[in-house]
Design a protein around this motif. Structure first.
Motif, PDB file in Angstrom:
ATOM      1  N   ASN A 173       0.833  -1.202   0.000  1.00  0.00           N
ATOM      2  CA  ASN A 173       0.000   0.000   0.000  1.00  0.00           C
ATOM      3  C   ASN A 173       0.865   1.249   0.000  1.00  0.00           C
ATOM      4  OD1 ASN A 173       0.365   1.221   2.671  1.00  0.00           O
ATOM      5  ND2 ASN A 173      -0.611  -0.610   3.463  1.00  0.00           N
ATOM      6  N   SER A 174       0.267   2.350  -0.368  1.00  0.00           N
ATOM      7  CA  SER A 174       1.029   3.579  -0.615  1.00  0.00           C
ATOM      8  C   SER A 174       1.611   4.186   0.648  1.00  0.00           C
ATOM      9  CB  SER A 174       0.145   4.606  -1.328  1.00  0.00           C
ATOM     10  OG  SER A 174      -1.064   4.808  -0.618  1.00  0.00           O
ATOM     11  N   PHE A 175       1.143   3.720   1.809  1.00  0.00           N
ATOM     12  CA  PHE A 175       1.672   4.271   3.058  1.00  0.00           C
ATOM     13  C   PHE A 175       2.936   3.561   3.509  1.00  0.00           C
ATOM     14  CE2 PHE A 175      -1.716   6.917   3.149  1.00  0.00           C
ATOM     15  CZ  PHE A 175      -2.939   6.373   3.445  1.00  0.00           C
ATOM     16  N   ASP A 176       3.202   2.438   2.926  1.00  0.00           N
ATOM     17  CA  ASP A 176       4.284   1.600   3.421  1.00  0.00           C
ATOM     18  C   ASP A 176       5.406   1.555   2.408  1.00  0.00           C
ATOM     19  OD1 ASP A 176       4.509  -1.893   4.504  1.00  0.00           O
ATOM     20  OD2 ASP A 176       5.949  -0.237   4.538  1.00  0.00           O
ATOM     21  N   GLU A 177       6.459   2.324   2.651  1.00  0.00           N
ATOM     22  CA  GLU A 177       7.559   2.380   1.701  1.00  0.00           C
ATOM     23  C   GLU A 177       8.705   1.461   2.080  1.00  0.00           C
ATOM     24  OE1 GLU A 177       7.384   7.074   0.928  1.00  0.00           O
ATOM     25  OE2 GLU A 177       8.671   5.983  -0.458  1.00  0.00           O
ATOM     26  N   GLN A 178       8.469   0.624   3.055  1.00  0.00           N
ATOM     27  CA  GLN A 178       9.520  -0.326   3.413  1.00  0.00           C
ATOM     28  C   GLN A 178       9.733  -1.322   2.287  1.00  0.00           C
ATOM     29  OE1 GLN A 178       8.570  -2.269   7.105  1.00  0.00           O
ATOM     30  NE2 GLN A 178       9.815  -0.842   8.267  1.00  0.00           N
ATOM     31  N   ASN A 179      10.977  -1.596   2.018  1.00  0.00           N
ATOM     32  CA  ASN A 179      11.261  -2.633   1.030  1.00  0.00           C
ATOM     33  C   ASN A 179      10.941  -4.000   1.619  1.00  0.00           C
ATOM     34  OD1 ASN A 179      12.141  -0.799  -0.865  1.00  0.00           O
ATOM     35  ND2 ASN A 179      14.234  -0.839  -0.112  1.00  0.00           N
ATOM     36  N   GLU A 180      10.638  -4.921   0.750  1.00  0.00           N
ATOM     37  CA  GLU A 180      10.275  -6.252   1.223  1.00  0.00           C
ATOM     38  C   GLU A 180      11.111  -7.307   0.527  1.00  0.00           C
ATOM     39  OE1 GLU A 180       6.213  -6.835   1.949  1.00  0.00           O
ATOM     40  OE2 GLU A 180       6.274  -9.009   1.759  1.00  0.00           O
ATOM     41  N   ILE A 181      11.454  -8.307   1.300  1.00  0.00           N
ATOM     42  CA  ILE A 181      12.235  -9.420   0.758  1.00  0.00           C
ATOM     43  C   ILE A 181      11.491 -10.708   1.080  1.00  0.00           C
ATOM     44  CG2 ILE A 181      14.407 -10.696   0.866  1.00  0.00           C
ATOM     45  CD1 ILE A 181      15.778  -8.090   1.670  1.00  0.00           C
ATOM     46  N   SER A 182      11.371 -11.545   0.062  1.00  0.00           N
ATOM     47  CA  SER A 182      10.777 -12.860   0.264  1.00  0.00           C
ATOM     48  C   SER A 182      11.623 -13.874  -0.494  1.00  0.00           C
ATOM     49  CB  SER A 182       9.335 -12.866  -0.247  1.00  0.00           C
ATOM     50  OG  SER A 182       8.776 -14.165  -0.141  1.00  0.00           O
ATOM     51  N   GLY A 183      12.506 -14.516   0.207  1.00  0.00           N
ATOM     52  CA  GLY A 183      13.404 -15.467  -0.441  1.00  0.00           C
ATOM     53  C   GLY A 183      14.303 -14.775  -1.441  1.00  0.00           C
ATOM     54  N   ARG A 184      14.219 -15.187  -2.698  1.00  0.00           N
ATOM     55  CA  ARG A 184      15.065 -14.574  -3.735  1.00  0.00           C
ATOM     56  C   ARG A 184      14.420 -13.319  -4.332  1.00  0.00           C
ATOM     57  NH1 ARG A 184      15.280 -16.997  -8.054  1.00  0.00           N
ATOM     58  NH2 ARG A 184      13.610 -18.517  -7.809  1.00  0.00           N
TER      59      ARG A 184
END
Lengths: 118, 117
Positions: free
Chosen positions: A52-63
């Protein structure tokens, strides 16, 4: 009006290389959602991530990892140590929140065809 | 894991004929959608459906198209008089989406490939 641009029509890399798929979006809405879907050769659409547009955290899921940068209206997708099974068309999509309720549709980009060569 | 199922996987019809594409959304989902993808092109939104009525429709979804949820499980897309340009992959999708989070992820079916000759 909403718009999603995936400028890379096709990318070909050798297995084990890292690859980044670009997605740039346009919207006048302040609240919106961004998605990535994978479409393997079999044709189905597989959900990968929603942000969502409020969450600018990068995300990692495995590769897989996603870099959301609101300042540049981009939501890029990186595959680390690519594998042949990653070969597919990848779609970036955008939707927004209706203040009055109701279900809205996704606006898709044209997709990036990713080819991972053995 | 629950999934959206679509039948048939491939349908061939002659121009001018009516076709009905069938979908069974995930059972506890409340929002239903149809999308189409002309071969080699991007996925395009057609229509969304909630509480037994259309919520939103695109310009593509003209009078030739209609949707229906005839019972508690099926969600159908009807094309009254098919045209050659209706040839495409049609995807059904559903989402759990309650009023506070109706942008929950869409889960897509495997699609029905419609060929109009």
């Amino acid at each position: 009006a909403q718009k999603v641009t995936q400028a890379q029509t096709e990318i070909s890399v050798v297995e084990k290389e890292d690859v980044t798929l670009d997605c740039v979006y346009e919207t006048r809405d302040t609240t919106y959602y961004l998605f990535w879907y994978k479409q393997p050769p079999s044709g189905e659409l597989v959900f990968l991530i929603r942000r969502n547009s409020f969450d600018e955290q990068n995300e990692i899921s495995g590769r897989y990892s996603w870099n959301f940068q609101k300042s540049t209206s981009s939501f890029n997708f990186t595959i680390t140590a690519s594998q042949v099974v990653d070969s597919a068309v990848y779609f970036c999509a955008l939707s927004f929140l209706y203040s009055g309720g109701g279900a809205d549709g996704l606006t898709f980009g044209k997709g990036t065809h990713l080819i991972i060569q053995p | 894991e629950p999934e959206v199922t679509q039948t048939p996987s491939h349908q061939v019809t002659q121009m001018g004929q009516e076709v009905i594409l069938r979908c069974v959304p995930i059972s506890n989902h409340l929002y239903f959608y149809w999308y189409r993808q002309i071969l080699g092109q991007k996925v395009e939104f057609l229509v969304s459906f909630y509480n037994n009525e259309i919520s939103e429709k695109s310009e593509i979804f003209d009078d030739q198209f209609s949707v229906e949820r005839p019972d508690g499980s099926n969600f159908t897309l009807k094309i009254r008089s098919t045209k050659l340009e209706d040839s495409a992959m049609y995807f059904c999708a559903s989402s759990a989406g309650d009023p506070s989070s109706y942008n929950s992820p869409l889960h897509f079916g495997n699609g029905t490939r419609l060929t109009v000759t």
